[in-house]
Design a protein around this motif. Structure first.
Motif, mmCIF file in Angstrom:
data_model
loop_
_atom_site.group_PDB
_atom_site.id
_atom_site.type_symbol
_atom_site.label_atom_id
_atom_site.label_comp_id
_atom_site.label_asym_id
_atom_site.label_seq_id
_atom_site.Cartn_x
_atom_site.Cartn_y
_atom_site.Cartn_z
ATOM 1 N N PHE A 1 0.797 -1.301 0.094
ATOM 2 C CA PHE A 1 0.071 0.061 -0.138
ATOM 3 C C PHE A 1 0.694 1.245 -0.074
ATOM 4 O O PHE A 1 0.661 2.135 -0.856
ATOM 5 N N GLU B 1 2.871 1.968 -3.294
ATOM 6 C CA GLU B 1 2.013 2.845 -4.299
ATOM 7 C C GLU B 1 1.640 4.203 -3.784
ATOM 8 O O GLU B 1 1.858 5.132 -4.557
ATOM 9 N N LEU B 2 1.510 4.322 -2.622
ATOM 10 C CA LEU B 2 0.951 5.776 -2.170
ATOM 11 C C LEU B 2 2.167 6.507 -2.357
ATOM 12 O O LEU B 2 2.144 7.724 -2.575
ATOM 13 N N ILE C 1 2.125 7.706 -6.201
ATOM 14 C CA ILE C 1 1.141 8.489 -6.909
ATOM 15 C C ILE C 1 1.370 9.973 -6.498
ATOM 16 O O ILE C 1 1.153 10.826 -7.740
ATOM 17 N N TYR D 1 3.853 11.060 -8.969
ATOM 18 C CA TYR D 1 3.249 11.093 -10.474
ATOM 19 C C TYR D 1 2.654 12.219 -10.778
ATOM 20 O O TYR D 1 3.007 13.094 -11.628
ATOM 21 N N PHE D 2 1.851 12.852 -10.002
ATOM 22 C CA PHE D 2 1.464 14.341 -10.013
ATOM 23 C C PHE D 2 2.271 15.459 -9.993
ATOM 24 O O PHE D 2 2.181 16.316 -10.708
ATOM 25 N N SER E 1 4.145 15.488 -13.228
ATOM 26 C CA SER E 1 3.574 15.610 -14.602
ATOM 27 C C SER E 1 3.020 17.157 -14.358
ATOM 28 O O SER E 1 2.737 17.779 -15.565
ATOM 29 N N GLN E 2 2.639 17.707 -13.112
ATOM 30 C CA GLN E 2 2.118 19.074 -13.126
ATOM 31 C C GLN E 2 3.260 20.102 -13.338
ATOM 32 O O GLN E 2 3.113 21.038 -14.074
ATOM 33 N N PHE F 1 5.197 9.523 -17.484
ATOM 34 C CA PHE F 1 4.310 8.396 -17.852
ATOM 35 C C PHE F 1 5.254 7.049 -17.837
ATOM 36 O O PHE F 1 4.825 6.072 -17.191
ATOM 37 N N PHE G 1 5.819 5.982 -14.607
ATOM 38 C CA PHE G 1 4.858 5.455 -13.692
ATOM 39 C C PHE G 1 4.602 4.141 -14.176
ATOM 40 O O PHE G 1 4.415 2.898 -13.716
ATOM 41 N N PHE H 1 4.848 0.824 -12.008
ATOM 42 C CA PHE H 1 3.766 0.088 -11.820
ATOM 43 C C PHE H 1 3.606 -1.263 -11.988
ATOM 44 O O PHE H 1 3.137 -2.292 -11.504
ATOM 45 N N ILE I 1 -5.283 1.078 -8.494
ATOM 46 C CA ILE I 1 -4.200 1.587 -7.492
ATOM 47 C C ILE I 1 -4.554 1.444 -6.096
ATOM 48 O O ILE I 1 -6.016 1.660 -6.050
ATOM 49 N N PRO I 2 -4.040 1.137 -5.112
ATOM 50 C CA PRO I 2 -4.312 0.896 -3.801
ATOM 51 C C PRO I 2 -4.946 2.178 -3.280
ATOM 52 O O PRO I 2 -4.728 3.146 -3.938
ATOM 53 N N GLN J 1 -4.416 12.646 -17.311
ATOM 54 C CA GLN J 1 -3.527 13.782 -17.917
ATOM 55 C C GLN J 1 -4.134 14.788 -18.555
ATOM 56 O O GLN J 1 -3.770 15.938 -18.572
ATOM 57 N N PHE K 1 -3.023 17.976 -16.821
ATOM 58 C CA PHE K 1 -2.015 18.437 -17.268
ATOM 59 C C PHE K 1 -1.856 19.204 -18.477
ATOM 60 O O PHE K 1 -0.770 19.755 -19.207
#
Lengths: 489, 464
Positions: free
Chosen positions: A130, A133-134, A137, A140-141, A144-145, A156, A159, A163, B368-369, B413, B417
């Motif tokens: 858990f 993965e947490l 995430i 990732y944001f 990307s942002q 991507f 990720f 993943f 996703i968890p 995305q 984004f």
């Protein structure tokens, strides 16, 4: 109690952070939270191994045999401390970076810290998955942002790579779970499960689990996500990625692979060691050719992590102690390098080595601090990395787990020389020589950056001269895990 | 029994409601009332308080089927609350649409509680015919007509196969029976006739759940049907047929597992592969969701590979998590101006709540968890791993799940984004947003404490 606090503080402050709709407020809030975490982590360091404060346990999913068990052992302390130290340093060093909607940025940073802390402290395989993965995430944001031009594609790739790895790990975890007699996810049950499995099965599970960690570290040939992601991420996130997050891979091997499927660990050691060794040389050679500072450091990181992984598979006590201390050192040192890159990029708007030069004339303070960090990166004596790498190489050389120990030592030793080539070359071309039109307007380092870099330099020198406390921190885990690996077949 | 009766009666009530009132909201509220009552009587049924009619063992009500029903009804309730208004835009016959929905619910209650193959056939037909009509309900739209015709032809073809399968099974059984628990009795070896019957049943059920290579109707039917009804078809209908599917093979042919499982394994692998790979290449989110529903069906098929307690719990959890997330995404999609991926560009700026909840739904579908989708997938995988066979299928499934990240994250995305003016046709109401947040919270709850849903239901059982 302490592990719970270490996870909950960044988690809660992170969630609150989304609501602070002010740039300065969010920045201060993040720093406050990370300092608080650091204080708690330092308080936890002094406690004895079996202190009840270092463990917590709660009901979670009784039907599945999973509990919320967290604890801090030696390994957890080393990496928990690294996480706790890095975040305030990152926040201080990037104080002047500005982000669009910065409250979201800082909140996500704190959430990733919570995930990382959870990874290092989970004593339950499902809980570990858990948090694994947490931690991913929010990153990732973040990338990307707020990343660079090609951020979406790069993130991507990152990720999907990780993943895929973690899903395979999930299959491995489920398989192990189905082999435990009482269908439990607890660490203890996983440590005993290899008694019910033959060598072939252990070897198979080894790959299911190890691939996830190898991608994270990353080990050649699974490294291709890394340079691009480091390059495209906002620097603060790159710092988290390279200083702390790659340690998740090394950590995973120590906690969840080596003692869980020792049969597989022995079986495939030589193949992995070869990949590590090849990757070190390959990454070092590529680092020499890089023009982008971020990519250069990214490749150098692959080489350093490769050495740690090599020492892990040498299954030698000295080497493992080296891994423990080097995980911390590498985190600190690379953080220092990133701070400098961030400074240069913010000031001159470029990271291209060919466009820079002569910064030392304009920024002597920065140059002194950088040179110390860079020398630590080359593992010069008196710096922390020397202690680590010396132990690592000793471990690999005296290893009895493989018959190729001499080959590994000699060839991977070359990467140290190559490391000196690209690091010193970088310093020379960026900091010395004549200034050009771009760097002529350079100014010296600001107070906040000076503080962060100085703290790193102090850590580098202190650990370099007196490494004993750091070595002792991870000692109990080394002994425990090694005794589990050296079981009678 | 309660739910079969009530849904049939309420279907008729809905039909006549159109005669007595012209008010669209009155019709909608009648339907919502009906769904709440349905949910209530199903819970009563679970508690043992039911109308007793002698059905001569043709139907058999167990907890598994009834839990499946309550999940289906709850999803339908949420679906009507979220997208009920959008049904009005399809055409004038609002009351009839609701009537058809209730008849479908009646059919699915039979499918989840059949005890003889005849009842299974009856249930499937009661479900399918209203579905053909709903698919073609946008009468002026050629695509909708085409979809309906295609769906109808393919559907009746598969029904024919099912009848043939039932006939073969009847002939192969030693005493000549349609009862699923008697079918295997007295069989010492797998006679060709019997196996042929099982194979035909597999193929026809595969058609209904859109398993590859019997999936070709799915993208066209889902794409052509009015989006409100696609949402219903892809979720409630599909997962309920799955409940029937698992029931049929668990109780009817469980003893001959080894013989037919290889076929199911190949079908599962093909479904996962085709669903995921094709979804990657879609330009329209609606079509992507159609293929994603095929891919998700591949994961649900894993429950047939295990057929143990875990897989039964898992299919229910999957039904809940998948339906909630997909209904949520469709509810947002219906209101978008543009159904392509570009249409979502920059939605996060225009509609932060919609984008955030949509992200949670997509993360859940990707497994996703912290979201219900993770535990749904987890249960499926662990049920198969626990059997110790078909490990290659498990690994193949997770690799396909990794591919699915590609197309689910493309929407995220686009929303967050990419710059653009993606927006909804009209400003969504506060109630709509609130409900979306509620559904997202439900998915997160399922992702942290997956047993809560089942525990809650079993507590209701305990009270009675």
């Amino acid at each position: 109690m302490i592990p719970v606090l270490l996870i909950v503080i960044p988690l809660v402050t992170g969630l609150i952070g989304f609501l602070i709709k002010s740039d300065n407020g969010a920045r201060g809030w993040a720093l406050l939270s990370s300092v608080l975490t650091l204080i708690v982590a330092l308080a936890g360091l002094g406690l004895a191994k079996d202190s009840p404060l270092l463990h917590a346990d709660a009901q979670w999913l009784p039907e599945l045999g999973s509990r919320m068990t967290v604890g801090l052992d030696g390994l957890g302390k080393v990496l928990g401390l690294l996480t706790a130290v890095c975040f305030p340093l990152i926040f201080v060093a990037t104080w002047r970076d500005s982000y669009k909607k910065s409250w979201n940025f800082y909140a996500l940073m704190l959430l990733s810290q919570a995930g990382l802390m959870g990874v290092f402290m989970a004593y339950d395989a499902l809980l570990f998955y858990f948090f694994w993965e947490l931690a991913l995430i929010p990153v990732y944001f973040l990338c990307s942002q707020w990343g660079g031009e090609r951020r979406i594609a790069a993130t991507f790739k990152f990720f999907v790579y990780t993943f895929t790895g973690s899903l395979l790990m999930l299959v491995g975890i489920i398989w192990l779970w189905s082999r435990t007699p009482d269908h439990s996810f607890s660490l203890q049950a996983f440590y005993d499960v290899h008694n019910h499995m033959n060598g072939g099965e252990q070897g198979f599970i080894f790959w299911l689990l190890f691939l996830a960690f190898a991608i994270k570290m990353p080990i050649w040939p699974l490294h291709t996500w890394q340079p691009e992601t480091y390059e495209q991420s906002p620097t603060a996130t790159t710092m988290v990625l390279s200083a702390v997050m790659v340690k998740m891979g090394v950590f995973g091997v120590i906690r969840w692979v080596a003692p869980v499927v020792p049969g597989g660990f022995w079986q495939w050691g030589d193949l992995v060691s070869f990949c590590c060794m090849f990757g070190m040389i390959y990454a070092s050679l590529l680092a020499i050719k890089q023009d982008d500072l971020k990519r250069l450091i990214a490749y150098s990181s692959i080489a350093h992590i490769g050495l740690m992984c090599l020492a892990l598979f040498a299954i030698d006590k000295t080497g493992w102690q080296g891994v423990m201390i080097q995980m911390f050192n590498h985190g600190i040192n690379i953080l220092g390098m990133w701070i400098v890159v961030d400074l240069i990029e913010r000031q001159f708007g470029t990271r291209k080595i060919s466009e820079l030069g002569g910064i030392a004339q304009k920024a002597p303070g920065l140059t002194i601090l950088l040179v110390i960090v860079a020398l630590a990166n080359v593992a010069l004596p008196l710096t922390n990395a020397f202690v680590g790498e010396f132990l690592l190489f000793t471990g690999v050389f005296t290893s009895t787990a493989t018959q190729y120990n001499v080959v590994y030592t000699v060839i991977s030793g070359l990467s140290i020389i190559l490391g000196a080539v690209y690091t010193l070359n970088m310093i020379q071309r960026v900091f010395y020589g004549n200034t050009n039109t771009l760097t002529a307007q350079g100014t010296d380092i600001k107070l906040n950056e000076k503080l962060a870099l100085a703290a790193i330099v102090v850590l580098i020198l202190v650990i370099g001269v007196y490494p004993k406390p750091m070595l002792q921190l991870g000692q109990d885990t080394v002994d425990q895990v090694l005794s589990r690996i050296n079981y009678k077949l | 029994m309660n739910s079969i009766l009530l849904s049939a009666i309420w279907g008729i009530v809905m039909m006549f409601s159109g005669v007595f009132t012209q008010s669209k909201s009155a019709i909608r509220y009648t339907a919502i009332l009906g769904l709440i009552l349905l949910l209530l009587v199903t819970c009563m049924d679970l508690g043992g308080c039911r109308v007793d009619i002698n059905v001569h063992k043709m139907l058999y009500f167990d907890t598994f089927g009834m839990l499946g029903n309550s999940i289906a009804f709850a999803s339908t309730l949420i679906y009507v609350l979220l997208s009920g208004r959008d049904m009005e835009k399809v055409g004038h016959n609002l009351a009839e649409y609701f009537a058809l929905v209730f008849f479908i619910l009646c059919g699915l209650s039979i499918v989840t509680s059949f005890n003889t193959l005849l009842m299974l056939f009856l249930g499937i037909e009661i479900m399918s015919i209203p579905l053909y009509i709903l698919t073609g309900s946008d009468k002026r739209n050629l695509k909708s007509n085409e979809a309906s015709l295609k769906y109808f032809l393919m559907g009746s073809f598969s029904t024919g196969l099912m009848l043939l399968g039932i006939a073969l099974l009847y002939g192969a059984s030693s005493t000549g029976t349609f009862f699923i628990d008697d079918l295997w009795a007295g069989k010492t070896s797998s006679e060709p006739l019997f196996m042929a019957g099982i194979l035909l049943m597999l193929v026809s059920m595969g058609f209904k759940v859109s398993a590859a290579p019997f999936h070709f109707w799915t993208p066209d039917a889902y794409d052509g049907a009015p989006t409100v009804f696609t949402s219903f078809m892809a979720t409630v209908v599909k997962v309920s047929i799955f409940v029937g599917f698992v029931r049929l093979f668990d109780e009817g042919f469980g003893a001959s597992k080894e013989k037919w499982q290889l076929f199911v394994a190949l079908v599962t692998a093909a479904t996962l592969f085709i669903g995921n790979i094709t979804a990657v290449f879609q330009q329209s989110v609606k079509r992507m969701l159609a293929y994603s529903s095929i891919a998700q069906a591949g994961f649900m098929l894993l429950s047939l590979m295990a057929l143990n307690q875990v897989s039964k719990e898992g299919i229910l959890l999957y039904a809940g998590a998948y339906s909630l997330a997909t209904i949520g995404i469709f509810a947002i999609l219906i209101r978008m101006k543009d159904y392509t991926f570009e249409g979502f560009n920059g939605l996060a700026k225009q509609q932060p709540v919609l984008a955030a909840t949509c992200t949670i739904f997509l993360l859940s579908l990707a497994g996703i968890p912290l979201t219900g989708g993770f535990f749904a997938k987890y249960y499926m995988l662990s049920s198969v791993v626990a059997t110790g066979h078909y490990l290659w299928l498990v690994i193949f499934a997770v690799l396909c799940a990794a591919v699915s990240v590609y197309y689910y994250f493309r929407v995220i995305q686009a929303m967050y984004f990419k710059d653009g003016d993606g927006s909804t046709e009209e400003q969504p109401s506060a109630g709509f947003k609130g409900l979306l947040v509620f559904v997202a919270a439900l998915i997160l709850l399922l992702g942290i404490f997956p047993q809560t849903l089942l525990d809650l239901l079993s507590k209701i059982v305990y009270i009675y």
